[in-house]
Design a protein around this motif. Structure first.
Motif, PDB file in Angstrom:
ATOM      1  N   MET B   1      33.882  36.667  35.583  1.00 38.89           N
ATOM      2  CA  MET B   1      33.507  37.965  36.151  1.00 38.89           C
ATOM      3  C   MET B   1      32.710  37.777  37.441  1.00 38.89           C
ATOM      4  N   LEU B   2      31.808  36.875  37.404  1.00 32.78           N
ATOM      5  CA  LEU B   2      30.971  36.622  38.565  1.00 32.78           C
ATOM      6  C   LEU B   2      31.596  35.522  39.407  1.00 32.78           C
ATOM      7  N   LEU B   9      30.991  40.243  43.384  1.00 30.45           N
ATOM      8  CA  LEU B   9      31.474  40.525  42.046  1.00 30.45           C
ATOM      9  C   LEU B   9      32.954  40.829  42.074  1.00 30.45           C
ATOM     10  N   GLU B  10      33.645  40.490  41.015  1.00 33.34           N
ATOM     11  CA  GLU B  10      35.023  40.953  40.887  1.00 33.34           C
ATOM     12  C   GLU B  10      35.000  42.432  40.565  1.00 33.34           C
ATOM     13  N   LEU B  11      35.904  43.140  41.159  1.00 37.86           N
ATOM     14  CA  LEU B  11      35.992  44.567  40.886  1.00 37.86           C
ATOM     15  C   LEU B  11      36.541  44.796  39.487  1.00 37.86           C
ATOM     16  N   LEU B  12      35.920  45.672  38.756  1.00 34.09           N
ATOM     17  CA  LEU B  12      36.454  46.067  37.466  1.00 34.09           C
ATOM     18  C   LEU B  12      37.667  46.948  37.712  1.00 34.09           C
ATOM     19  N   LYS B  13      38.724  46.643  37.003  1.00 30.94           N
ATOM     20  CA  LYS B  13      39.967  47.380  37.244  1.00 30.94           C
ATOM     21  C   LYS B  13      39.787  48.841  36.856  1.00 30.94           C
ATOM     22  N   GLY B  14      39.891  49.686  37.845  1.00 31.54           N
ATOM     23  CA  GLY B  14      39.754  51.103  37.582  1.00 31.54           C
ATOM     24  C   GLY B  14      38.659  51.764  38.403  1.00 31.54           C
ATOM     25  N   THR B  15      37.813  50.952  39.037  1.00 30.69           N
ATOM     26  CA  THR B  15      36.707  51.528  39.806  1.00 30.69           C
ATOM     27  C   THR B  15      37.008  51.613  41.301  1.00 30.69           C
ATOM     28  N   VAL B  18      37.731  55.366  42.937  1.00 33.39           N
ATOM     29  CA  VAL B  18      36.588  56.235  43.227  1.00 33.39           C
ATOM     30  C   VAL B  18      35.787  55.701  44.409  1.00 33.39           C
ATOM     31  N   LEU B  19      35.755  54.383  44.551  1.00 35.05           N
ATOM     32  CA  LEU B  19      35.087  53.799  45.720  1.00 35.05           C
ATOM     33  C   LEU B  19      35.782  54.234  47.005  1.00 35.05           C
ATOM     34  N   PHE B  46      30.418  43.906  46.820  1.00 34.47           N
ATOM     35  CA  PHE B  46      31.834  44.232  46.680  1.00 34.47           C
ATOM     36  C   PHE B  46      32.586  43.862  47.947  1.00 34.47           C
TER      37      PHE B  46
END
Lengths: 115, 115
Positions: B1-2, B9-15, B18-19, B46
């Motif tokens: 993850m890191l 950070l790796e982007l969480l799939k789904g965020t 909205v960004l 990010f």
DNA sequence: TTATATCCCTAAGATTACAAGGGATATCCC
DNA sequence: GGGATATCCCTTGTAATCTTAGGGATATAA
């Protein structure tokens, strides 16, 4: 992202591990109890599907973050109890930091006036 | 993850959606500028990879949440400018609510003492 | 002329969640 | 006895979306 029928959210890929590790940090639990614990703690917002839960527990086990052992539940049933290892605790701490950094970064973008 | 090397950070799939919508809510931008804006706003936490950015913009366009138009940048280059639509604003508002509910649910699990 | 920044894009690979199954047992209620 | 519900385990297939790793082109500064 939002499931319309009930009020439950789809899990963002990558957050399940830390949820599981945290849930196990209070003591060993079997899969069904883990799922129930998270569902209750989040007031039904998170429902951990079994198709996500068991593969995730296997992954954590393979990485040495949890250890599994067959036992008997309060209700007299056979179940696999998962226990957090030392490495799991370390990973949990790291995962918490990562999550908090993530939330902070999101907040900076989502707050008004960043361009 | 890191990601270890830098602090990103790796982007969480789904965020990502909205960004992007939020970033465009301040006014039209081209892809490169969107990426730069997010990177700067999050202090490098990010980094939106181009391989994620452009497909995401296409998805948003296909869903009618943004509209694209070729134009010329300050530096005299051709670029595709993306603009938030009315539907995009609605989706942004919805996405923000979802995100906040998500963070709240995470907090309830990650806080001590939920079992 | 070489490097850096600015701009666009796609394809392959990996990860990981959901959906949808299958199986078994205990308990409660009619 | 029988049926529903809750408790427990698991796998396979599918879909989504990210990273990696490319390719291409131009402007500007060193």
């Amino acid at each position: 992202m939002l499931r319309v029928g009930d009020g439950s959210l789809e899990l963002l890929k990558g957050t399940l591990d830390v949820l599981l590790l945290k849930t196990l940090s209070h003591g060993p639990l079997h899969g069904y109890a883990i799922s129930r614990s998270i569902r209750r703690a989040t007031d039904e917002a998170f429902t951990v599907e079994e198709g996500a839960l068991y593969p995730a527990l296997r992954r954590l086990e393979k990485r040495g973050l949890v250890e599994a052992e067959w036992g008997v539940t309060d209700t007299g049933r056979e179940a696999r109890f998962y226990r957090l290892t030392g490495a799991g605790e370390t990973e949990l701490a790291s995962g918490l930091r990562t999550w908090h950094r993530y939330v902070a970064a999101m907040a900076r973008v989502l707050a008004d006036g960043h361009p």
